[in-house]
Design a protein around this motif. Structure first.
Motif, PDB file in Angstrom:
ATOM      1  N   UNK A   1       0.829  -1.208   0.000  1.00 52.70           N
ATOM      2  CA  UNK A   1       0.000   0.000   0.000  1.00 52.70           C
ATOM      3  C   UNK A   1       0.861   1.256   0.000  1.00 52.70           C
ATOM      4  N   UNK A   2       1.940   1.222   0.764  1.00 48.30           N
ATOM      5  CA  UNK A   2       2.818   2.392   0.851  1.00 48.30           C
ATOM      6  C   UNK A   2       3.522   2.635  -0.483  1.00 48.30           C
ATOM      7  N   UNK A   3       4.030   1.564  -1.095  1.00 48.75           N
ATOM      8  CA  UNK A   3       4.721   1.751  -2.374  1.00 48.75           C
ATOM      9  C   UNK A   3       3.764   2.185  -3.481  1.00 48.75           C
ATOM     10  N   UNK A   4       2.562   1.648  -3.475  1.00 47.92           N
ATOM     11  CA  UNK A   4       1.603   2.090  -4.492  1.00 47.92           C
ATOM     12  C   UNK A   4       1.155   3.521  -4.240  1.00 47.92           C
ATOM     13  N   UNK A   5       1.057   3.918  -2.964  1.00 44.57           N
ATOM     14  CA  UNK A   5       0.718   5.300  -2.624  1.00 44.57           C
ATOM     15  C   UNK A   5       1.790   6.252  -3.126  1.00 44.57           C
ATOM     16  N   UNK A   6       3.061   5.892  -2.904  1.00 37.31           N
ATOM     17  CA  UNK A   6       4.156   6.751  -3.347  1.00 37.31           C
ATOM     18  C   UNK A   6       4.312   6.755  -4.861  1.00 37.31           C
ATOM     19  N   UNK A   7       4.067   5.615  -5.509  1.00 33.84           N
ATOM     20  CA  UNK A   7       4.156   5.566  -6.965  1.00 33.84           C
ATOM     21  C   UNK A   7       3.061   6.393  -7.622  1.00 33.84           C
ATOM     22  N   UNK A   8       1.887   6.387  -7.032  1.00 31.70           N
ATOM     23  CA  UNK A   8       0.794   7.153  -7.619  1.00 31.70           C
ATOM     24  C   UNK A   8       0.956   8.651  -7.382  1.00 31.70           C
ATOM     25  N   UNK A   9       1.793   9.029  -6.449  1.00 32.82           N
ATOM     26  CA  UNK A   9       2.027  10.445  -6.144  1.00 32.82           C
ATOM     27  C   UNK A   9       3.498  10.809  -6.314  1.00 32.82           C
ATOM     28  N   UNK A  10       4.115  10.291  -7.361  1.00 31.86           N
ATOM     29  CA  UNK A  10       5.544  10.478  -7.598  1.00 31.86           C
ATOM     30  C   UNK A  10       5.899  11.950  -7.796  1.00 31.86           C
ATOM     31  N   UNK A  11       5.121  12.680  -8.570  1.00 28.98           N
ATOM     32  CA  UNK A  11       5.429  14.092  -8.836  1.00 28.98           C
ATOM     33  C   UNK A  11       5.263  14.952  -7.592  1.00 28.98           C
ATOM     34  N   UNK A  12       4.281  14.643  -6.785  1.00 28.95           N
ATOM     35  CA  UNK A  12       4.109  15.384  -5.532  1.00 28.95           C
ATOM     36  C   UNK A  12       5.303  15.150  -4.613  1.00 28.95           C
ATOM     37  N   UNK A  13       5.820  13.934  -4.606  1.00 29.39           N
ATOM     38  CA  UNK A  13       6.985  13.611  -3.788  1.00 29.39           C
ATOM     39  C   UNK A  13       8.226  14.344  -4.281  1.00 29.39           C
ATOM     40  N   UNK A  14       8.447  14.359  -5.585  1.00 28.23           N
ATOM     41  CA  UNK A  14       9.627  15.024  -6.155  1.00 28.23           C
ATOM     42  C   UNK A  14       9.579  16.529  -5.914  1.00 28.23           C
ATOM     43  N   UNK A  15       8.416  17.131  -6.157  1.00 34.15           N
ATOM     44  CA  UNK A  15       8.284  18.580  -5.968  1.00 34.15           C
ATOM     45  C   UNK A  15       8.477  18.957  -4.509  1.00 34.15           C
ATOM     46  N   UNK A  16       7.898  18.198  -3.592  1.00 29.87           N
ATOM     47  CA  UNK A  16       8.033  18.542  -2.179  1.00 29.87           C
ATOM     48  C   UNK A  16       9.452  18.300  -1.674  1.00 29.87           C
ATOM     49  N   UNK A  17      10.140  17.291  -2.194  1.00 26.21           N
ATOM     50  CA  UNK A  17      11.540  17.085  -1.805  1.00 26.21           C
ATOM     51  C   UNK A  17      12.402  18.267  -2.263  1.00 26.21           C
ATOM     52  N   UNK A  18      12.218  18.704  -3.499  1.00 25.90           N
ATOM     53  CA  UNK A  18      13.011  19.818  -4.016  1.00 25.90           C
ATOM     54  C   UNK A  18      12.688  21.137  -3.309  1.00 25.90           C
ATOM     55  N   UNK A  19      11.409  21.396  -3.100  1.00 34.02           N
ATOM     56  CA  UNK A  19      10.992  22.666  -2.506  1.00 34.02           C
ATOM     57  C   UNK A  19      11.402  22.763  -1.039  1.00 34.02           C
ATOM     58  N   UNK A  20      11.063  21.756  -0.262  1.00 30.68           N
ATOM     59  CA  UNK A  20      11.400  21.787   1.162  1.00 30.68           C
ATOM     60  C   UNK A  20      12.900  21.582   1.355  1.00 30.68           C
ATOM     61  N   UNK A  21      13.531  20.807   0.498  1.00 28.00           N
ATOM     62  CA  UNK A  21      14.978  20.636   0.590  1.00 28.00           C
ATOM     63  C   UNK A  21      15.730  21.927   0.341  1.00 28.00           C
TER      64      UNK A  21
END
Length: 94
Positions: free
Chosen positions: A3-23
């Motif tokens: 469930x966690x991996x499918x959640x992250x795969x379905x929201x890949x762009x949100x993860x990338x954008x938030x990593x770059x912005x908050x980073x």
């Protein structure tokens, strides 16, 4: 775990954008003092761009120069940013 991996795969762009912005905000806050290794003129611009996610940690860093609470605050800001972005940006899992 699926469930966690499918959640992250379905929201890949949100993860990338938030990593770059908050980073970027985290790096700018950790470089705000003149004695910090990465201190430069870029920190002001990065803090202005990432103002919504770095204002709390910048205020804490201004009051107390320790880094660990700043990293904890930024981690929570990353989680908040990721979940807010995942509401707006959804991609299909393959």
């Amino acid at each position: 775990m699926k469930e966690i991996t499918s959640f992250l795969k379905s929201r890949k762009w949100a993860l990338i954008i938030s990593i770059l912005y908050v980073g970027t905000g985290t790096l700018a806050v950790c470089s705000a003092y003149g004695s910090d290794p990465l201190y430069g003129e870029w920190t002001l611009y990065a803090l202005l761009v990432t103002f919504p996610v770095s204002i709390l940690s910048f205020g804490y860093r201004y009051a107390d120069p320790s880094i660990w609470p700043v990293l904890l605050i930024q981690f929570f800001m990353f989680l908040i940013t990721f979940f807010i972005l995942s509401l707006f940006i959804k991609t299909k899992a393959r």
